[in-house]
Design an enzyme around this catalytic site. Sequence first.
Site, PDB file in Angstrom:
ATOM      1  N   ASN A   1    -117.202  17.433 -42.431  1.00 56.75           N
ATOM      2  CA  ASN A   1    -116.944  16.191 -41.686  1.00 56.75           C
ATOM      3  C   ASN A   1    -118.246  15.475 -41.345  1.00 56.75           C
ATOM      4  O   ASN A   1    -119.230  16.119 -40.961  1.00 56.75           O
ATOM      5  CB  ASN A   1    -116.196  16.563 -40.398  1.00 56.75           C
TER       6      ASN A   1
ATOM      7  N   GLY B   1    -103.736   7.779 -34.198  1.00 56.63           N
ATOM      8  CA  GLY B   1    -105.186   7.945 -34.263  1.00 56.63           C
ATOM      9  C   GLY B   1    -105.768   7.990 -35.662  1.00 56.63           C
ATOM     10  O   GLY B   1    -106.983   8.130 -35.833  1.00 56.63           O
ATOM     11  N   GLN B   2    -104.919   7.873 -36.677  1.00 53.90           N
ATOM     12  CA  GLN B   2    -105.425   7.930 -38.052  1.00 53.90           C
ATOM     13  C   GLN B   2    -106.276   6.702 -38.347  1.00 53.90           C
ATOM     14  O   GLN B   2    -105.843   5.571 -38.137  1.00 53.90           O
ATOM     15  CB  GLN B   2    -104.257   8.005 -39.051  1.00 53.90           C
ATOM     16  N   THR B   3    -107.500   6.938 -38.807  1.00 53.48           N
ATOM     17  CA  THR B   3    -108.381   5.821 -39.163  1.00 53.48           C
ATOM     18  C   THR B   3    -108.607   5.747 -40.666  1.00 53.48           C
ATOM     19  O   THR B   3    -108.855   4.673 -41.197  1.00 53.48           O
ATOM     20  CB  THR B   3    -109.751   5.953 -38.472  1.00 53.48           C
ATOM     21  N   VAL B   4    -108.561   6.875 -41.339  1.00 51.62           N
ATOM     22  CA  VAL B   4    -108.738   6.889 -42.797  1.00 51.62           C
ATOM     23  C   VAL B   4    -107.344   7.013 -43.408  1.00 51.62           C
ATOM     24  O   VAL B   4    -106.631   7.996 -43.159  1.00 51.62           O
ATOM     25  CB  VAL B   4    -109.644   8.057 -43.242  1.00 51.62           C
TER      26      VAL B   4
ATOM     27  N   HIS C   1    -105.556   8.074 -45.711  1.00 48.46           N
ATOM     28  CA  HIS C   1    -105.449   9.067 -46.787  1.00 48.46           C
ATOM     29  C   HIS C   1    -105.132  10.383 -46.068  1.00 48.46           C
ATOM     30  O   HIS C   1    -105.925  10.833 -45.236  1.00 48.46           O
ATOM     31  CB  HIS C   1    -106.797   9.128 -47.521  1.00 48.46           C
TER      32      HIS C   1
ATOM     33  N   HIS D   1    -104.884  13.693 -44.352  1.00 44.72           N
ATOM     34  CA  HIS D   1    -105.873  14.766 -44.195  1.00 44.72           C
ATOM     35  C   HIS D   1    -105.536  15.629 -42.993  1.00 44.72           C
ATOM     36  O   HIS D   1    -105.009  15.145 -41.998  1.00 44.72           O
ATOM     37  CB  HIS D   1    -107.294  14.203 -44.074  1.00 44.72           C
TER      38      HIS D   1
END
Length: 154
Positions: free
Chosen positions: A27, A89-92, A94, A96
């Site tokens: 990360n 809260g997902q920012t990307v 894709h 994961h």
Amino acid sequence: MSSKFGHVIITSSCIFCRSALSYAFVNKKPIAPGHVLVASDREAKRFNDLSPEEVSDLFKLVHRISPIIQKVFNATALTIAIQDGAAAGQTVEHVHVHIVPRIEGDPLQDDRIYEVLQTHEKKDDIKWRTDNEMETEATLLKEYFEENDDEYQQ
Ligand code: AMW
């Protein structure tokens, strides 16, 4: 081989383990030492966009690497989490899975981890790591998998 992670390219030097349909990588802004990510190879946005085969492969990879992450980072527990959608809260965009090593009394107690996971990318108190720092960690983990993980059965 590098992999796409939403809008980001993850270079092979930061990927420490692969399965047929998923990959695990270090990360750039971990909330605790050893906070790593596991993503689907295919750029699906939401958990439900994955096929059953992709879900199975993703969680098999989480299952494979999680005990090693716990051991390597001297933890006694793990938080395994998906932020599935922007409101979570997902920012990307894709899919994961976050794997975060935990110990008794760590600063993420009392469900604070969920607030930190939602906000850590925007806050300055946790720093973005350099490529060099990330590659050093991935190299350590890669060797660990190559040498000590031969017995894993998928
Ligand atoms: W999400 O908020 O979408 O559940 O989590 C995105 C995660 O991706 C965060 O933990 C963030 O630190 C990590 N991240 C963002 N950019 C990169 C990058 N270039 N390399 C590795 N991890 C990244």
